[in-house]
Design a protein around this motif. Structure first.
Motif, PDB file in Angstrom:
ATOM      1  N   CYS A 119       4.840   2.537  -3.060  1.00  0.00           N
ATOM      2  CA  CYS A 119       4.273   4.003  -2.190  1.00  0.00           C
ATOM      3  C   CYS A 119       4.893   3.804  -0.518  1.00  0.00           C
ATOM      4  N   GLU A 120       4.612   4.986  -0.306  1.00  0.00           N
ATOM      5  CA  GLU A 120       5.021   5.335   1.094  1.00  0.00           C
ATOM      6  C   GLU A 120       3.859   5.180   2.167  1.00  0.00           C
ATOM      7  N   LEU A 121       3.743   4.812   3.017  1.00  0.00           N
ATOM      8  CA  LEU A 121       2.797   4.659   4.071  1.00  0.00           C
ATOM      9  C   LEU A 121       2.151   5.920   4.380  1.00  0.00           C
ATOM     10  N   TYR A 122       0.923   6.363   4.285  1.00  0.00           N
ATOM     11  CA  TYR A 122       0.322   7.550   4.373  1.00  0.00           C
ATOM     12  C   TYR A 122      -0.523   7.491   5.667  1.00  0.00           C
ATOM     13  N   SER A 123      -1.413   6.494   5.953  1.00  0.00           N
ATOM     14  CA  SER A 123      -2.010   6.420   7.092  1.00  0.00           C
ATOM     15  C   SER A 123      -2.326   5.137   7.358  1.00  0.00           C
ATOM     16  N   VAL A 124      -2.818   4.792   8.463  1.00  0.00           N
ATOM     17  CA  VAL A 124      -3.715   3.252   8.763  1.00  0.00           C
ATOM     18  C   VAL A 124      -4.765   3.655   9.856  1.00  0.00           C
ATOM     19  N   THR A 125      -5.908   3.457   9.388  1.00  0.00           N
ATOM     20  CA  THR A 125      -7.211   3.753  10.141  1.00  0.00           C
ATOM     21  C   THR A 125      -7.853   2.350  10.412  1.00  0.00           C
ATOM     22  N   GLU A 126      -8.407   2.154  11.680  1.00  0.00           N
ATOM     23  CA  GLU A 126      -9.169   1.113  12.225  1.00  0.00           C
ATOM     24  C   GLU A 126     -10.511   0.958  11.439  1.00  0.00           C
ATOM     25  N   ALA A 127     -10.861  -0.224  10.892  1.00  0.00           N
ATOM     26  CA  ALA A 127     -11.993  -0.347  10.229  1.00  0.00           C
ATOM     27  C   ALA A 127     -12.579  -1.677  10.663  1.00  0.00           C
ATOM     28  N   GLY A 128     -13.357  -1.842  11.763  1.00  0.00           N
ATOM     29  CA  GLY A 128     -13.800  -2.957  12.258  1.00  0.00           C
ATOM     30  C   GLY A 128     -12.830  -4.077  12.306  1.00  0.00           C
ATOM     31  N   ASP A 129     -12.919  -5.403  11.950  1.00  0.00           N
ATOM     32  CA  ASP A 129     -11.672  -6.138  12.051  1.00  0.00           C
ATOM     33  C   ASP A 129     -10.962  -6.185  10.944  1.00  0.00           C
ATOM     34  N   HIS A 130     -10.454  -5.023  10.410  1.00  0.00           N
ATOM     35  CA  HIS A 130      -9.591  -4.933   9.534  1.00  0.00           C
ATOM     36  C   HIS A 130      -8.838  -3.493   9.669  1.00  0.00           C
ATOM     37  N   TRP A 131      -7.977  -3.139   8.986  1.00  0.00           N
ATOM     38  CA  TRP A 131      -7.319  -1.769   8.980  1.00  0.00           C
ATOM     39  C   TRP A 131      -7.436  -1.247   7.556  1.00  0.00           C
ATOM     40  N   PHE A 132      -7.603   0.090   7.401  1.00  0.00           N
ATOM     41  CA  PHE A 132      -7.748   0.785   6.196  1.00  0.00           C
ATOM     42  C   PHE A 132      -6.549   1.291   5.920  1.00  0.00           C
ATOM     43  N   VAL A 133      -5.665   1.008   5.124  1.00  0.00           N
ATOM     44  CA  VAL A 133      -4.275   1.484   4.936  1.00  0.00           C
ATOM     45  C   VAL A 133      -4.151   2.253   3.534  1.00  0.00           C
ATOM     46  N   LEU A 134      -3.722   3.419   3.737  1.00  0.00           N
ATOM     47  CA  LEU A 134      -3.719   4.395   2.580  1.00  0.00           C
ATOM     48  C   LEU A 134      -2.022   4.626   2.551  1.00  0.00           C
ATOM     49  N   GLY A 135      -1.610   4.397   1.001  1.00  0.00           N
ATOM     50  CA  GLY A 135      -0.370   4.866   0.483  1.00  0.00           C
ATOM     51  C   GLY A 135      -0.215   5.892  -0.573  1.00  0.00           C
ATOM     52  N   GLN A 136       0.745   6.653  -0.246  1.00  0.00           N
ATOM     53  CA  GLN A 136       0.911   7.792  -1.156  1.00  0.00           C
ATOM     54  C   GLN A 136       2.052   7.327  -2.302  1.00  0.00           C
ATOM     55  N   VAL A 137       1.513   7.244  -3.590  1.00  0.00           N
ATOM     56  CA  VAL A 137       2.341   6.596  -4.469  1.00  0.00           C
ATOM     57  C   VAL A 137       3.692   7.372  -4.994  1.00  0.00           C
ATOM     58  N   LEU A 138       4.809   6.615  -5.086  1.00  0.00           N
ATOM     59  CA  LEU A 138       6.019   7.167  -5.325  1.00  0.00           C
ATOM     60  C   LEU A 138       6.454   6.843  -6.631  1.00  0.00           C
ATOM     61  N   LYS A 139       5.943   5.625  -7.193  1.00  0.00           N
ATOM     62  CA  LYS A 139       6.508   5.247  -8.633  1.00  0.00           C
ATOM     63  C   LYS A 139       5.273   4.040  -9.048  1.00  0.00           C
ATOM     64  N   MET A 140       5.251   4.029 -10.337  1.00  0.00           N
ATOM     65  CA  MET A 140       4.295   3.262 -10.723  1.00  0.00           C
ATOM     66  C   MET A 140       4.602   2.793 -12.272  1.00  0.00           C
TER      67      MET A 140
END
Length: 163
Positions: A119-140
């Motif tokens: 994946c390529e990093l798509y976004s990182v959002t604060e979610a309490g004591d964690h981060w919500f990380v989204l990745g755009q799939v490049l290959k699988m």
């Protein structure tokens, strides 16, 4: 927003009743692999193809992965507990004895994982004591057709079909 008081130990106990799959998120930190074990991986969107996971804000591995801007989700098989224990350890020796190859996207793909999702990093959002990380799939790809590793009530295990 409503404020409630939830005991953290009770929260972990109750949510630990729900089994999760186990993945190792990998990237490069310079020339060496960086990685972390997560049980919070999920598919998010088909268009665009997005996946997500939730690293703890106190993680020392997540900043190394984020800095790279790309990551690989290695879906662990039920026979890969040793890999999970190595990568989950603290310190610089996480990948000693862990076999991996570098993909065309310069990402560590763990040998014998049952699937890999680059994946390529798509976004990182604060979610309490964690981060919500989204990745755009490049290959699988699916590497082998084995049972996944599961995490339940603080233990690693596998899937057992009931007849």
């Amino acid at each position: 927003m409503t404020t409630t008081t939830i005991d953290p130990a009770e929260f972990r106990k109750v949510l630990g009743s729900y089994p999760t799959g186990v993945c190792v998120i990998t990237a490069l930190d310079g020339e060496k692999p960086a990685g972390m074990v997560v049980g919070s991986f999920t598919s998010v969107s088909l268009d665009p193809p997005l996946v997500g996971f939730f690293p703890d804000k106190s993680s020392s591995s997540w900043p190394l992965i984020e800095k790279h801007g790309h990551f690989c989700v290695n879906v662990m098989g039920s026979d890969q507990q040793d890999v999970c224990r190595s990568v989950a350890a603290k310190g610089a020796e996480k990948f000693v004895g862990v076999d991996y190859v570098l993909s065309d996207n310069k990402l560590p793909v763990i040998a014998n994982s049952i699937a890999s999702i680059e994946c390529e990093l798509y976004s990182v959002t604060e979610a309490g004591d964690h981060w919500f990380v989204l990745g755009q799939v490049l290959k699988m790809e699916t590497v082998r057709n084995e049972d996944p590793m599961l995490f339940h009530r603080g233990r690693y295990g596998g899937f057992a079909e009931r007849m």
